[in-house]
Write an enzyme that holds these catalytic residues in place. Sequence first.
Site, PDB file in Angstrom:
ATOM      1  N   PRO A 172       0.782  -1.245   0.000  1.00 57.57           N
ATOM      2  CA  PRO A 172       0.000   0.000   0.000  1.00 57.57           C
ATOM      3  C   PRO A 172       0.806   1.284   0.000  1.00 57.57           C
ATOM      4  CG  PRO A 172       0.048  -0.953   2.196  1.00 57.57           C
ATOM      5  CD  PRO A 172       0.720  -1.942   1.296  1.00 57.57           C
ATOM      6  N   ASP A 195       4.786   1.487 -11.420  1.00 63.94           N
ATOM      7  CA  ASP A 195       3.517   2.216 -11.391  1.00 63.94           C
ATOM      8  C   ASP A 195       3.631   3.473 -10.536  1.00 63.94           C
ATOM      9  OD1 ASP A 195       1.877   0.860 -13.062  1.00 63.94           O
ATOM     10  OD2 ASP A 195       0.687  -0.125 -11.515  1.00 63.94           O
ATOM     11  N   LYS A 217      -0.026   5.609 -14.247  1.00 63.54           N
ATOM     12  CA  LYS A 217      -1.280   6.109 -14.820  1.00 63.54           C
ATOM     13  C   LYS A 217      -1.931   7.028 -13.792  1.00 63.54           C
ATOM     14  CE  LYS A 217      -2.218   1.964 -17.588  1.00 63.54           C
ATOM     15  NZ  LYS A 217      -1.254   1.030 -16.977  1.00 63.54           N
ATOM     16  N   GLY A 249      -0.091  -2.051  -4.119  1.00 66.40           N
ATOM     17  CA  GLY A 249      -1.076  -3.030  -3.673  1.00 66.40           C
ATOM     18  C   GLY A 249      -0.766  -4.421  -4.188  1.00 66.40           C
ATOM     19  N   ASP A 250      -1.784  -5.085  -4.726  1.00 69.85           N
ATOM     20  CA  ASP A 250      -1.655  -6.439  -5.259  1.00 69.85           C
ATOM     21  C   ASP A 250      -1.862  -6.398  -6.771  1.00 69.85           C
ATOM     22  OD1 ASP A 250      -1.913  -9.563  -4.440  1.00 69.85           O
ATOM     23  OD2 ASP A 250      -3.217  -9.102  -6.141  1.00 69.85           O
ATOM     24  N   THR A 278      -2.860  -5.686  -0.250  1.00 73.07           N
ATOM     25  CA  THR A 278      -3.766  -4.771  -0.944  1.00 73.07           C
ATOM     26  C   THR A 278      -4.171  -3.607  -0.046  1.00 73.07           C
ATOM     27  OG1 THR A 278      -5.921  -4.530  -2.006  1.00 73.07           O
ATOM     28  CG2 THR A 278      -5.733  -6.253  -0.341  1.00 73.07           C
ATOM     29  N   MET A 330      -9.670   4.112  -5.771  1.00 71.29           N
ATOM     30  CA  MET A 330      -9.585   5.039  -6.904  1.00 71.29           C
ATOM     31  C   MET A 330     -10.877   5.857  -7.030  1.00 71.29           C
ATOM     32  SD  MET A 330      -7.747   2.459  -9.634  1.00 71.29           S
ATOM     33  CE  MET A 330      -8.936   1.144  -9.363  1.00 71.29           C
ATOM     34  N   GLY A 359      -2.293   6.136   2.783  1.00 68.33           N
ATOM     35  CA  GLY A 359      -2.245   5.124   3.828  1.00 68.33           C
ATOM     36  C   GLY A 359      -0.896   4.435   3.955  1.00 68.33           C
TER      37      GLY A 359
END
Length: 408
Positions: A172, A195, A217, A249-250, A278, A330, A359
């Site tokens: 996270p 990412d 993104k 996350g995952d 996640t 999101m 977080g």
Amino acid sequence: MSPRYPLMLDLSGRRAVVVGGGPVAARRVRGLLDADAEVVVVAPELCEDLAVMTGDAQVAWIPREYASGDLAGAWVVQTATGDVSTDAQVAADADAAGIWCVRASDATHSPAWTPATARVDDVTVAVSAGRDPRRARAIKDRIATQLETGELPVRRYRRPRNGHVALVGGGPGDPGLITARGRRLLADADVVVVDRLAPRALLAELDPGVEVVEAGKGPQAHTMTQMEINDLLVERARAGQQVVRLKGGDPFVFGRGGEEALACAEAGVPCEVVPGVTSAVAVPEVAGIPVTHRGVARQFTVVSAHTSRRGEEPDWEGLAGLEGTLVFLMGVSQLGEIVDGLLSHGRSPDTPVALVERGTLPEQRLTPGTLATIVDIAAAQDVRSPAVIVVGEVITLASQLASGDGRR
């Protein structure tokens, strides 16, 4: 003690003799089998572990006391009978035959030692610590942990011909929440395709020769399209590179990892998926909000609010009627739509809502409210992405847990 000469032996298919049938002998046989040796055990009786190993085609048992001639054809000998005179006789016979012998009962008179050994992937580390086996094992265990987590420089410089893709869930946000396997693959990567929400602090730990490709993104801009990312992963792996796709996350929780895995499968490229923690669970958790809690919520549902921007409207009627906790990912820019969708389909305006920004990171912030108030509160507090939206009664537990009054 004079310096010793370390040496790695290829015992594959070669004869190794172990004299003794107890637990120490069993450990020595296990190590020789790991080296693919052909093992002969000489002992009148065997302990349970060693008896099981004799069922292996690579282990032969001579059920009697040691006799001269038992070492014929051996490349290495280990003696662990527990009887000093027998071990001394084995060592003397081995010395006369020019065979290296390890004496478990008396290291001071042994011409060879078995080190504490750590094996991680294709890396083998042997540790000898001044005839102190407990010290050697402690050092070996620490090294093994650092190899497994990539804290040591494990990146290969002589690469296999076949490339590989790993889809790694980075967790996270806090870099300490990536799995040990994920960190190990990062340390061995040639290329990291990263990412926007991946734990970017991990990039500073990479070898200087590792190429980092930005593939984030954002809400208003894409560095690369998904098709371009898929093509890049396949292209680099086909070129023989070790590629890590580092995600937040995952990989398979709204991370489009499934699309990337399918692209690799269709191209015949080996692909490993490394699960990540996640944010749907971790971010509420670190904010003091358990997504399930006995007597409050026995289930939770994770929803991508981002889909509504592509014309894939969530099933608001179904979501509003669900028991338990709703977690929206999101969804900051769609907060008004989320609230309207739930209220218009029967969810109470008094339902607790919480927004958790950034977080697990130092700048984490929790903004609580209700369905009736959260939109105005979020605007006043200038809540921004990335944030997780939690809807449900479990939010009331946050203040109790923070004050130490929570009941589990």
